[in-house]
Design a protein around this motif. Structure first.
Motif, PDB file in Angstrom:
ATOM      1  N   SER A  82       0.837  -1.199   0.000  1.00  8.08           N
ATOM      2  CA  SER A  82       0.000   0.000   0.000  1.00  8.08           C
ATOM      3  C   SER A  82       0.871   1.247   0.000  1.00  8.08           C
ATOM      4  CB  SER A  82      -0.907   0.029   1.230  1.00  8.08           C
ATOM      5  OG  SER A  82      -1.625   1.254   1.288  1.00  8.08           O
ATOM      6  N   ILE A  83       0.334   2.314  -0.560  1.00  6.52           N
ATOM      7  CA  ILE A  83       0.982   3.616  -0.435  1.00  6.52           C
ATOM      8  C   ILE A  83       0.605   4.218   0.916  1.00  6.52           C
ATOM      9  CG2 ILE A  83       0.961   4.009  -2.934  1.00  6.52           C
ATOM     10  CD1 ILE A  83      -1.377   6.029  -2.416  1.00  6.52           C
ATOM     11  N   ALA A  84       1.292   5.276   1.279  1.00  5.74           N
ATOM     12  CA  ALA A  84       0.981   6.011   2.507  1.00  5.74           C
ATOM     13  C   ALA A  84      -0.217   6.920   2.281  1.00  5.74           C
ATOM     14  CB  ALA A  84       2.188   6.831   2.930  1.00  5.74           C
ATOM     15  N   THR A  85      -0.803   7.371   3.357  1.00  7.74           N
ATOM     16  CA  THR A  85      -1.744   8.485   3.277  1.00  7.74           C
ATOM     17  C   THR A  85      -0.917   9.774   3.192  1.00  7.74           C
ATOM     18  OG1 THR A  85      -1.781   8.757   5.682  1.00  7.74           O
ATOM     19  CG2 THR A  85      -3.405   7.252   4.721  1.00  7.74           C
ATOM     20  N   SER A  86      -1.573  10.891   3.054  1.00  7.71           N
ATOM     21  CA  SER A  86      -0.862  12.164   3.198  1.00  7.71           C
ATOM     22  C   SER A  86      -0.396  12.294   4.647  1.00  7.71           C
ATOM     23  CB  SER A  86      -1.786  13.329   2.845  1.00  7.71           C
ATOM     24  OG  SER A  86      -2.847  13.405   3.807  1.00  7.71           O
ATOM     25  N   LYS A  87       0.442  13.251   4.928  1.00  6.13           N
ATOM     26  CA  LYS A  87       0.929  13.456   6.293  1.00  6.13           C
ATOM     27  C   LYS A  87      -0.219  13.752   7.250  1.00  6.13           C
ATOM     28  CE  LYS A  87       5.594  14.983   5.082  1.00  6.13           C
ATOM     29  NZ  LYS A  87       6.597  16.079   5.157  1.00  6.13           N
ATOM     30  N   GLU A  88      -1.276  14.333   6.705  1.00  4.38           N
ATOM     31  CA  GLU A  88      -2.437  14.666   7.539  1.00  4.38           C
ATOM     32  C   GLU A  88      -3.364  13.467   7.725  1.00  4.38           C
ATOM     33  OE1 GLU A  88      -1.594  16.434   4.735  1.00  4.38           O
ATOM     34  OE2 GLU A  88      -0.434  17.881   5.910  1.00  4.38           O
ATOM     35  N   GLY A  89      -3.183  12.448   6.918  1.00  4.84           N
ATOM     36  CA  GLY A  89      -4.071  11.299   6.973  1.00  4.84           C
ATOM     37  C   GLY A  89      -5.268  11.462   6.050  1.00  4.84           C
ATOM     38  N   VAL A  90      -6.168  10.491   6.080  1.00  8.72           N
ATOM     39  CA  VAL A  90      -7.370  10.493   5.244  1.00  8.72           C
ATOM     40  C   VAL A  90      -8.592  10.540   6.147  1.00  8.72           C
ATOM     41  CG1 VAL A  90      -8.773   9.128   3.656  1.00  8.72           C
ATOM     42  CG2 VAL A  90      -6.305   9.223   3.344  1.00  8.72           C
ATOM     43  N   LEU A  91      -9.527  11.427   5.848  1.00 13.32           N
ATOM     44  CA  LEU A  91     -10.782  11.545   6.580  1.00 13.32           C
ATOM     45  C   LEU A  91     -11.913  11.581   5.566  1.00 13.32           C
ATOM     46  CD1 LEU A  91     -12.316  12.016   9.289  1.00 13.32           C
ATOM     47  CD2 LEU A  91     -12.056  14.473   8.843  1.00 13.32           C
ATOM     48  N   ALA A  92     -12.839  10.644   5.676  1.00 15.95           N
ATOM     49  CA  ALA A  92     -13.930  10.603   4.702  1.00 15.95           C
ATOM     50  C   ALA A  92     -15.079   9.765   5.224  1.00 15.95           C
ATOM     51  CB  ALA A  92     -13.432  10.033   3.375  1.00 15.95           C
ATOM     52  N   GLU A  93     -16.242   9.933   4.601  1.00 15.47           N
ATOM     53  CA  GLU A  93     -17.384   9.086   4.896  1.00 15.47           C
ATOM     54  C   GLU A  93     -17.091   7.657   4.420  1.00 15.47           C
ATOM     55  OE1 GLU A  93     -20.925  10.746   3.269  1.00 15.47           O
ATOM     56  OE2 GLU A  93     -20.957  12.453   4.656  1.00 15.47           O
ATOM     57  N   VAL A  94     -17.805   6.714   5.011  1.00 15.98           N
ATOM     58  CA  VAL A  94     -17.529   5.294   4.766  1.00 15.98           C
ATOM     59  C   VAL A  94     -18.720   4.639   4.081  1.00 15.98           C
ATOM     60  CG1 VAL A  94     -16.991   3.084   5.869  1.00 15.98           C
ATOM     61  CG2 VAL A  94     -16.078   5.208   6.819  1.00 15.98           C
ATOM     62  N   ILE A  95     -18.410   3.789   3.095  1.00 18.33           N
ATOM     63  CA  ILE A  95     -19.430   2.932   2.498  1.00 18.33           C
ATOM     64  C   ILE A  95     -19.011   1.478   2.747  1.00 18.33           C
ATOM     65  CG2 ILE A  95     -20.614   2.206   0.397  1.00 18.33           C
ATOM     66  CD1 ILE A  95     -20.075   4.947  -0.793  1.00 18.33           C
ATOM     67  N   GLU A  96     -19.894   0.711   3.371  1.00 17.40           N
ATOM     68  CA  GLU A  96     -19.601  -0.700   3.659  1.00 17.40           C
ATOM     69  C   GLU A  96     -20.078  -1.577   2.510  1.00 17.40           C
ATOM     70  OE1 GLU A  96     -20.786  -4.220   6.887  1.00 17.40           O
ATOM     71  OE2 GLU A  96     -21.345  -2.124   7.268  1.00 17.40           O
ATOM     72  N   VAL A  97     -19.226  -2.521   2.095  1.00 17.89           N
ATOM     73  CA  VAL A  97     -19.589  -3.491   1.063  1.00 17.89           C
ATOM     74  C   VAL A  97     -19.131  -4.881   1.513  1.00 17.89           C
ATOM     75  CG1 VAL A  97     -19.502  -1.826  -0.840  1.00 17.89           C
ATOM     76  CG2 VAL A  97     -17.435  -3.094  -0.217  1.00 17.89           C
ATOM     77  N   LYS A  98     -19.683  -5.893   0.860  1.00 19.37           N
ATOM     78  CA  LYS A  98     -19.344  -7.276   1.210  1.00 19.37           C
ATOM     79  C   LYS A  98     -18.517  -7.976   0.139  1.00 19.37           C
ATOM     80  CE  LYS A  98     -21.904  -7.365   4.999  1.00 19.37           C
ATOM     81  NZ  LYS A  98     -21.327  -7.479   6.357  1.00 19.37           N
ATOM     82  N   SER A  99     -18.376  -7.355  -1.035  1.00 21.89           N
ATOM     83  CA  SER A  99     -17.671  -8.039  -2.120  1.00 21.89           C
ATOM     84  C   SER A  99     -17.130  -7.034  -3.121  1.00 21.89           C
ATOM     85  CB  SER A  99     -18.616  -9.007  -2.835  1.00 21.89           C
ATOM     86  OG  SER A  99     -19.622  -8.280  -3.527  1.00 21.89           O
ATOM     87  N   LEU A 100     -16.225  -7.511  -3.965  1.00 22.79           N
ATOM     88  CA  LEU A 100     -15.698  -6.683  -5.047  1.00 22.79           C
ATOM     89  C   LEU A 100     -16.807  -6.304  -6.018  1.00 22.79           C
ATOM     90  CD1 LEU A 100     -12.410  -8.672  -5.781  1.00 22.79           C
ATOM     91  CD2 LEU A 100     -12.586  -6.497  -4.567  1.00 22.79           C
ATOM     92  N   GLU A 101     -17.732  -7.239  -6.245  1.00 23.98           N
ATOM     93  CA  GLU A 101     -18.837  -6.980  -7.172  1.00 23.98           C
ATOM     94  C   GLU A 101     -19.744  -5.868  -6.629  1.00 23.98           C
ATOM     95  OE1 GLU A 101     -16.976 -10.715  -7.904  1.00 23.98           O
ATOM     96  OE2 GLU A 101     -17.928  -9.991  -6.049  1.00 23.98           O
ATOM     97  N   GLU A 102     -20.001  -5.901  -5.324  1.00 27.18           N
ATOM     98  CA  GLU A 102     -20.848  -4.863  -4.715  1.00 27.18           C
ATOM     99  C   GLU A 102     -20.158  -3.508  -4.789  1.00 27.18           C
ATOM    100  OE1 GLU A 102     -23.017  -3.884  -0.423  1.00 27.18           O
ATOM    101  OE2 GLU A 102     -22.108  -5.861  -0.766  1.00 27.18           O
ATOM    102  N   ALA A 103     -18.853  -3.489  -4.604  1.00 34.29           N
ATOM    103  CA  ALA A 103     -18.103  -2.238  -4.715  1.00 34.29           C
ATOM    104  C   ALA A 103     -18.149  -1.711  -6.143  1.00 34.29           C
ATOM    105  CB  ALA A 103     -16.661  -2.453  -4.270  1.00 34.29           C
ATOM    106  N   THR A 104     -17.923  -2.577  -7.103  1.00 28.74           N
ATOM    107  CA  THR A 104     -17.928  -2.167  -8.507  1.00 28.74           C
ATOM    108  C   THR A 104     -19.278  -1.568  -8.896  1.00 28.74           C
ATOM    109  OG1 THR A 104     -16.320  -3.906  -9.045  1.00 28.74           O
ATOM    110  CG2 THR A 104     -17.552  -2.949 -10.883  1.00 28.74           C
ATOM    111  N   ALA A 105     -20.355  -2.139  -8.372  1.00 28.85           N
ATOM    112  CA  ALA A 105     -21.698  -1.651  -8.693  1.00 28.85           C
ATOM    113  C   ALA A 105     -21.932  -0.233  -8.196  1.00 28.85           C
ATOM    114  CB  ALA A 105     -22.738  -2.596  -8.110  1.00 28.85           C
ATOM    115  N   LEU A 106     -21.171   0.198  -7.193  1.00 26.03           N
ATOM    116  CA  LEU A 106     -21.320   1.569  -6.688  1.00 26.03           C
ATOM    117  C   LEU A 106     -20.849   2.595  -7.699  1.00 26.03           C
ATOM    118  CD1 LEU A 106     -20.021   1.134  -3.020  1.00 26.03           C
ATOM    119  CD2 LEU A 106     -22.373   1.629  -3.702  1.00 26.03           C
TER     120      LEU A 106
END
Length: 477
Positions: free
Chosen positions: A131-155
Motif C-alpha cells: 500500500s501507499i501512505a496516506t498524506s501526512k495529515e491522513g485520510v478523513l472521509a465518509e464510509v461505504i460498507e460493502v461485502k464483495s468486489l462486485e458490490e463495490a464495482t456496482a457503486l
C-alpha cells in the motif's frame, strides 16, 4: 469408611489406566517391506520427539531475529543464520542463491479512529503490504460498507471521495479454514484496484481471520494495472473493530473515518534463498525439495508463518542423518525468500533449476503453521497420487489421515510438471488464522510437541517418496 475405600480403589484404577502401555502398531497388516517402513517411520518419530532440534532452532530464529520482511535487516540476518545452521547440521553442501526481492517498509505505527456523538473510538489498524501512505495529515472521509468486489464495482462513481469498507467475514461453517480464507482474501488483494479506479479516497478491509479480536492482520495487496495517480491507501482493521464499525454505520451512516499510515515501497533489494542438500546415494541427479519460506511479515516474529516450516524442513535432513538414512535421491532443503509479498525466491529457484537442467522429481512444503499434524495434500499425476495414498496405513497411526488431492504450496508450485510430485504438509488449521499475519505470531504460540510431530511426519513421507517414487514410472492420467 466405605467412601474412603471407594476413593482408594478409584485412585488405583486411575493410576493403572494412566500407566497402560500405548497400543503397539499392528505389523500383521503389513507386507515384509511395509514392516521395514513401519519400523523406520516409528524410529523417525521417536527421534524427533526425544532428540529433536526444531523447537530450539525456532526459538533462536524468532527471539533473536524476529520478523523478517523481504529486504529488511532482519531478513538478511535470517539468511546468515540459515546458512550457518545448515552447515552445523552437516549437510553435504550449503549455498546461497541470489535473488532480488521487493522492499516495502511500514514506517510509523498506523492510527485510525472515528467519532460517535462526540466520543472518539480508536480502531486497531495496520497497513497492507505494497500500500501507499496516506498524506501526512491522513485520510478523513465518509464510509461505504460493502461485502464483495462486485458490490463495490456496482457503486461506480458513488465511491468518489469515500473510504470503502470491505466487511466480508470468514465462512465459519467451513471446517477447512484455508478454504474460508480463500473465500475472503480477494477483497484484501484487489479492493484498492477496484475502488481506486472510481476515485475512492481509501480502502479498509476486515482482517482475514475466523477469530473476533482486536488484532489487525496485514498481508499483501495489489493495484493491478491501475495507474499510479489512482493508487489509494489500503489497510486492515481488526475483526472486532469491523463488527463495531458496521453497527455504528447502521446508526450513523454519515460518520467519517480517519486513518493515517506512512508506508513506502523502496527499490528492490538483494537477498538469497538458503539451500543445502544431502547427496543421493544411488540417483543423485534426481532431486527432492523440502522447504518453507524464511521471510515473514514485520508485525511479530513470524513463528507459525513460517518459522515452523523452516525448522521442520531442516529437521527432516537432521532426522535422516541422525538415523543414518541415506536417501537414494538428492534431498535438498530450501529456505525460500519472499513468499509473503512476491514469491521471487520460488520463481528464482525454479528458473535456475530449469537453467541448470536439474531433474526435480518431488517437493514438500510446510507453510500451514506448527500445529498438530493431520496429513498432506497431493498435487501429482494420477499414478503418483494413488501411490502416496496407498501409504495411508503406514501414516495413519500418527494421525496422518488426510492424503487428499489438492494444492501444495506457493514456493514449490513453480516446479509443477507432469512427472513432479508436489506435496503440502497439512497440520490442523483451526488456530492458524488467529495468528496469521498479526502481532501475535510469536514463539510462545508454538507447541514443542506439535512442532516435532510435524517434523517427523514430513520426514516420514519424504522417506517413502525417496524409496518408492523414484522407481515409479508416471504415466499420463
Amino acid at each position: 469408611m466405605k467412601k474412603l475405600l471407594l476413593l482408594f480403589l478409584s485412585s488405583i484404577l486411575l493410576i493403572s489406566c494412566n500407566q497402560k502401555q500405548e497400543k503397539p502398531i499392528d505389523n500383521n497388516q503389513f507386507s515384509a517391506e511395509e514392516k521395514i517402513d513401519s519400523t523406520k517411520i516409528k524410529t523417525l518419530f521417536n527421534t524427533a520427539l526425544t532428540e529433536g532440534k526444531s523447537y530450539e532452532w525456532l526459538r533462536v530464529l524468532t527471539q533473536n531475529i524476529g520478523g523478517r520482511l523481504s529486504g529488511s535487516p532482519e531478513a538478511e540476518k535470517a539468511v546468515i543464520w540459515g546458512e550457518k545452521l545448515m552447515n552445523e547440521v552437516g549437510l553435504d553442501s550449503v549455498w546461497l542463491q541470489p535473488v532480488m526481492v521487493p522492499h516495502w517498509v511500514r514506517g510509523e505505527k498506523e492510527v485510525a479512529n472515528y467519532a460517535i456523538n462526540g466520543v472518539q473510538k480508536n480502531v486497531p489498524i495496520c497497513a497492507l503490504g505494497f500500500s501507499i501512505a496516506t498524506s501526512k495529515e491522513g485520510v478523513l472521509a465518509e464510509v461505504i460498507e460493502v461485502k464483495s468486489l462486485e458490490e463495490a464495482t456496482a457503486l461506480g462513481d458513488k465511491m468518489k471521495d469515500k473510504i470503502i469498507f470491505f466487511n466480508r467475514p470468514f465462512d465459519n461453517t467451513l471446517i477447512k479454514t484455508f478454504e474460508a480464507y480463500g473465500g475472503c482474501v480477494d477483497q484484501r488483494v484487489k479492493g484498492a484496484s477496484v475502488c481506486g479506479n472510481f476515485g475512492a479516497k481509501g480502502v479498509i478491509v476486515r482482517s482475514m481471520t475466523n477469530a473476533v479480536d482486536d488484532y489487525p492482520h496485514t498481508g499483501t495487496m495489489s493495484y493491478g494495472d491501475l495507474p499510479k495517480e489512482k493508487h489509494i491507501p489500503t489497510a486492515a482493521i481488526s475483526s472486532r473493530a469491523a463488527n463495531i464499525l458496521s453497527d455504528d454505520l447502521k446508526a450513523n451512516p454519515n460518520l467519517k473515518f480517519y486513518f493515517k499510515q506512512s508506508c513506502e515501497t523502496l527499490p528492490d533489494a538483494p537477498s538469497f534463498n538458503v539451500v543445502g542438500e544431502i547427496k543421493g546415494s544411488e540417483t543423485p541427479e534426481n532431486v527432492f525439495v523440502v522447504g518453507g519460506h524464511l521471510d515473514s511479515w514485520d508485525l511479530a516474529e513470524g513463528a507459525h508463518d513460517d518459522g515452523t516450516g523452516i525448522v521442520q524442513s531442516l529437521e527432516v535432513a537432521y532426522l535422516f542423518k541422525k538415523n543414518n538414512i541415506k536417501p537414494k535421491n538428492t534431498l535438498r532443503v530450501v529456505f525460500f525468500m519472499n513468499e509473503e509479498n512476491g514469491t521471487k525466491g520460488a520463481k528464482k529457484y525454479a528458473e535456475l533449476a530449469k537453467l541448470n537442467k536439474e531433474n526435480h522429481i518431488g517437493a514438500l512444503e510446510s507453510d500451514g503453521g506448527g500445529h498438530t499434524p493431520r496429513g498432506f495434500s497431493i498435487d501429482a499425476n494420477t499414478v503418483n497420487t494413488k501411490l502416496l495414498q496407498s501409504w495411508k496405513k503406514l501414516l495413519s497411526p500418527y494421525g496422518l489421515h488426510d492424503l487428499d488431492k489438492g494444492g501444495s504450496g506457493a514456493d514449490i508450485s513453480p516446479l509443477k510438471a507432469e512427472n513432479v510430485t508436489l506435496v503440502g504438509y497439512r497440520p490442523d488449521s483451526q488456530r492458524y488464522f488467529d495468528y496469521h499475519h498479526t502481532s501475535t505470531d510469536t514463539f510462545d504460540k508454538v507447541n514443542k510437541r506439535e512442532l516435532e510431530l510435524g517434523s517427523a511426519s514430513m520426514a516420514s513421507i519424504i522417506y517413502l517418496m525417496d524409496k518408492y517414487l523414484y522407481n515409479n514410472t508416471p504415466v499420463k492420467p
